[in-house]
Every structure is written in C-alpha cells, then in structure tokens.
Design a protein around this motif. Structure first.
Motif, short mmCIF file in Angstrom:
data_model
loop_
_atom_site.label_atom_id
_atom_site.label_comp_id
_atom_site.label_asym_id
_atom_site.label_seq_id
_atom_site.Cartn_x
_atom_site.Cartn_y
_atom_site.Cartn_z
N THR A 215 19.67 -13.43 45.25
CA THR A 215 18.73 -12.31 45.23
C THR A 215 17.77 -12.41 46.40
OG1 THR A 215 17.17 -13.51 43.80
CG2 THR A 215 18.82 -12.11 42.72
N LEU A 216 17.41 -11.25 46.92
CA LEU A 216 16.44 -11.16 48.01
C LEU A 216 15.31 -10.23 47.59
CD1 LEU A 216 15.44 -11.38 51.02
CD2 LEU A 216 16.88 -9.39 51.47
N ARG A 217 14.08 -10.68 47.77
CA ARG A 217 12.91 -9.83 47.57
C ARG A 217 12.10 -9.82 48.85
NH1 ARG A 217 10.54 -12.06 43.46
NH2 ARG A 217 8.49 -12.70 44.20
N LEU A 218 11.83 -8.63 49.36
CA LEU A 218 11.13 -8.49 50.62
C LEU A 218 9.84 -7.70 50.40
CD1 LEU A 218 10.90 -8.61 53.71
CD2 LEU A 218 12.42 -6.63 53.83
N ASN A 219 8.73 -8.33 50.73
CA ASN A 219 7.42 -7.67 50.65
C ASN A 219 6.81 -7.63 52.04
OD1 ASN A 219 7.09 -7.21 47.75
ND2 ASN A 219 7.11 -9.43 47.57
N ILE A 220 6.58 -6.41 52.52
CA ILE A 220 5.92 -6.21 53.81
C ILE A 220 4.73 -5.28 53.57
CG2 ILE A 220 6.14 -5.40 56.19
CD1 ILE A 220 9.09 -5.90 56.04
N HIS A 221 3.59 -5.71 54.05
CA HIS A 221 2.38 -4.91 53.86
C HIS A 221 2.59 -3.51 54.43
CE1 HIS A 221 -1.86 -4.10 53.29
NE2 HIS A 221 -1.92 -3.63 54.52
N GLY A 222 2.37 -2.51 53.59
CA GLY A 222 2.51 -1.13 54.02
C GLY A 222 3.88 -0.54 53.73
N PHE A 223 4.79 -1.36 53.15
CA PHE A 223 6.14 -0.88 52.84
C PHE A 223 6.42 -1.10 51.36
CE2 PHE A 223 6.21 -1.66 57.33
CZ PHE A 223 7.08 -0.73 57.86
N ALA A 224 7.35 -0.31 50.84
CA ALA A 224 7.77 -0.49 49.45
C ALA A 224 8.56 -1.80 49.33
CB ALA A 224 8.62 0.69 49.00
N GLU A 225 8.40 -2.47 48.20
CA GLU A 225 9.12 -3.72 47.98
C GLU A 225 10.63 -3.46 47.94
OE1 GLU A 225 7.77 -6.96 45.16
OE2 GLU A 225 9.50 -6.19 44.06
N GLU A 226 11.39 -4.35 48.60
CA GLU A 226 12.84 -4.26 48.62
C GLU A 226 13.42 -5.38 47.77
OE1 GLU A 226 15.15 -2.33 50.13
OE2 GLU A 226 13.78 -0.96 51.14
N ASN A 227 14.37 -5.05 46.89
CA ASN A 227 15.06 -6.03 46.07
C ASN A 227 16.57 -5.82 46.24
OD1 ASN A 227 12.99 -7.54 44.19
ND2 ASN A 227 12.32 -5.40 44.25
N ARG A 228 17.26 -6.89 46.59
CA ARG A 228 18.70 -6.81 46.81
C ARG A 228 19.40 -7.97 46.12
NH1 ARG A 228 20.11 -3.97 51.59
NH2 ARG A 228 18.60 -2.26 51.85
#
Length: 331
Positions: free
Chosen positions: A227-240
C-alpha cells in the motif's frame, strides 16, 4: 555460453596433496590449467579434471547466490575422498581461452562428496543460506569484487584409472534470486505548480515513511501486494494498492489532485479590483476560486491605487482586504 573446445589431457595423475578442508585464504595463489569454459548464469557445459571453468561477474541486483550444479561421472563415485574442488577469485588478470597461469585468492577448497549431483552454492550476501546433503556451501560470502571466479577439480590420490582424465563433468550455472522487486514512483504535478518542500510531503509504503529520492530511483520491496499513502500539502491524499513482481520494476505514475483554493475581497464601496490584470466581475465579498501560485492584486479607489503580490497554496483560502486608516499624533 562461451565454450572452448581444445583440451590438453595431463599425462600423470597429480601427487597426493595434504588433507583439504573448507578454507578461505587471503593470500594470492597460482592457478594453473587450461580454461575450456566460461559460463554465465543460465549457461551449461562440461569440463574435465585439471581444466578451468570461469564464472563471470554477476549483474543481477537481487541475486542471493550463484548456484553451480555439478554432474559427477559415475566412475568417480567409486573413489571416495579422491577429488578436490577449488574456487579462486580476485584474479590478477582476466582469464582467457587456453592454458592459464593466474594469481588469485583461494575462496574455497574441499573434498567432493560421493554424490552424482552436487550443488556449489556461492552466497553473495551475509545470509549464507542453507547447506545439506549434496550442497557445498562456503562459510563466507563471495564478494562481488572477487569475480570473475575460476573453478577447478583435481585428483588428490595416486593410482586412479587414467580413463577418469577423459570423463566429462557436467556443469550448469544459475542464480538464486531474492523474492523481491523494485518500485519507481513518478510524481506528476499540475503545470505551473512548484514542487513542494520535503517537509510538506509524506510518502508511506506499508505505513513506513520513505524519502522521495528513494522512490524516484529504485526501492527494493518484497514481492506481493503493498500500500502507498501520499500526503502533499495542498493536495488531496492519494491511496494506492500495487503489486511487486519478483525481479521486475513496478512504475507508479501519480498525479495528485490539487485542492481548490478560494479568496474573498474586502474593500470600501466603489473600489475597483484587478487580479493578475483582469478586473473582477463578482461583487466584493463574494468567494471565488483561485489557482495556486503567484498572483498580483490591484485596488483602484478614486485617484489612488495599490498593488501587492501574494502566493496561493493549494487547499488554503484567502481574505484580501483593503483598508484605510487615519493616524492622529499630538505634538
């Protein structure tokens, strides 16, 4: 596979050597014999007593060990503890076809067990793996800088039949691979959006945090689902969820969704407002969307005008206010 065909059969059996045990010697020794084969992983061939077999460098980054399978001729099995296998590395010069006299380090030396099939397992990491019946396993890893290697089998007893000198010993070389693959992450940001600071970005794989550099190059992961979780300030969280296949590279291209930003204008009645040179049409005080990046706001009130640059970050809302103040000082 590169197999040399010329052979020079020794005319006498080698004199008895001292007792041979598994060993590792850091000192250079002389290796003599005719090089008849050079076998890379996936190759197979055959050789005879006294002849040399070269094993070139290993290029596969997930190789755990080099697996050398030897097929011992049946007549050899009648003479227990009569043959020794030696492995050399760190050669002074690159081996070539024909008779050789090389300087190298003795990496392994031991008696050949009485078995028709023998596996010489050459570990490439500190995890040496499992030994067992029919498996020859050195007690140390084989460093990459030791390659190419030279393998040789010689008799150590007198009185062996001369026909053993012409018997072919089968050999094949393969790799035992780690059960891993690789992940490369491609991050695609909207045009005109600056790359966020590292402290504003969080990459989590299986809940473990990684630096972006590790992911944009090649990250080694066990095969299977992750699983990948990506949090970038100013962007919606991505979960793959993604799959890693043994020995292969999985490429993930992620275009995170930019969170929308808004602004409202507060200014005296009659003020004309421009954003990036365009006059606003919506009433003052009404919320409107604005793209991330650098902008310029200009207020025009009667004969006065005032402008200011400002930067919009995704997901944030802004209130842009023009106000006048009266300063009264006493003397």
């Amino acid at each position: 596979m590169n197999t040399m065909t010329s052979r020079t059969a020794p005319i006498a059996v080698m004199l008895a050597l001292s007792l041979l045990l598994i060993s590792f010697d850091a000192h250079a020794e002389t290796v003599r014999g005719e090089l008849t084969s050079s076998l890379a992983p996936g190759d197979e061939g055959h050789f005879r007593l006294f002849e040399l077999v070269a094993i070139p460098s290993v290029k596969n980054p997930i190789a755990k060990s080099v697996e050398v399978l030897l097929t011992i001729p049946r007549p050899f099995l009648r003479y227990r503890d009569s043959f020794a296998l030696s492995l050399y590395g760190g050669l002074s010069t690159a081996p070539t076809e024909g008779m050789q006299q090389l300087q190298g380090r003795l990496l392994y030396q031991g008696l050949i067990p009485p078995s028709g099939k023998l596996l010489l397992r050459l570990p490439l990491s500190d995890e040496l793996g499992q030994g067992g019946p029919g498996i020859i396993l050195p007690d140390h890893k084989i460093a990459m800088e030791s390659f190419p290697l030279i393998l040789q089998i010689v008799p150590i007893m007198k009185g062996l039949p001369s026909e053993l000198l012409s018997a072919d010993i089968g050999i094949s070389v393969d790799l035992l691979l780690e059960d891993v693959g690789f992940l490369t992450l491609s991050l695609e940001l909207p045009e005109g959006v600056e790359k966020p600071l590292e402290e504003d970005t969080q990459f989590l794989i299986d809940n473990k945090r990684y630096a972006e550099k590790e992911l944009t190059e090649k990250l080694k992961l066990s095969s299977g689902l992750h699983t990948l979780r990506l949090n970038i300030h100013g962007f919606a969280e991505e979960n793959r969820t993604f799959n890693i296949t043994k020995g292969e590279t999985t490429v993930l291209a992620i275009a995170p969704e930019l969170l929308e930003s808004h602004y409202t204008i507060s200014a005296p009645t009659g003020t004309v407002v421009f954003i990036d040179g365009k006059q606003l049409n919506q009433p003052i005080g009404e919320e409107a969307a604005i793209s991330p990046g650098e902008h310029v706001v200009l207020f025009r009130f009667g004969d006065y005008q005032l402008s200011r640059k400002f930067t919009v970050n995704g997901g944030k809302n802004y209130n842009i206010e023009l106000f006048f103040d009266i300063l009264i000082e006493d003397h």
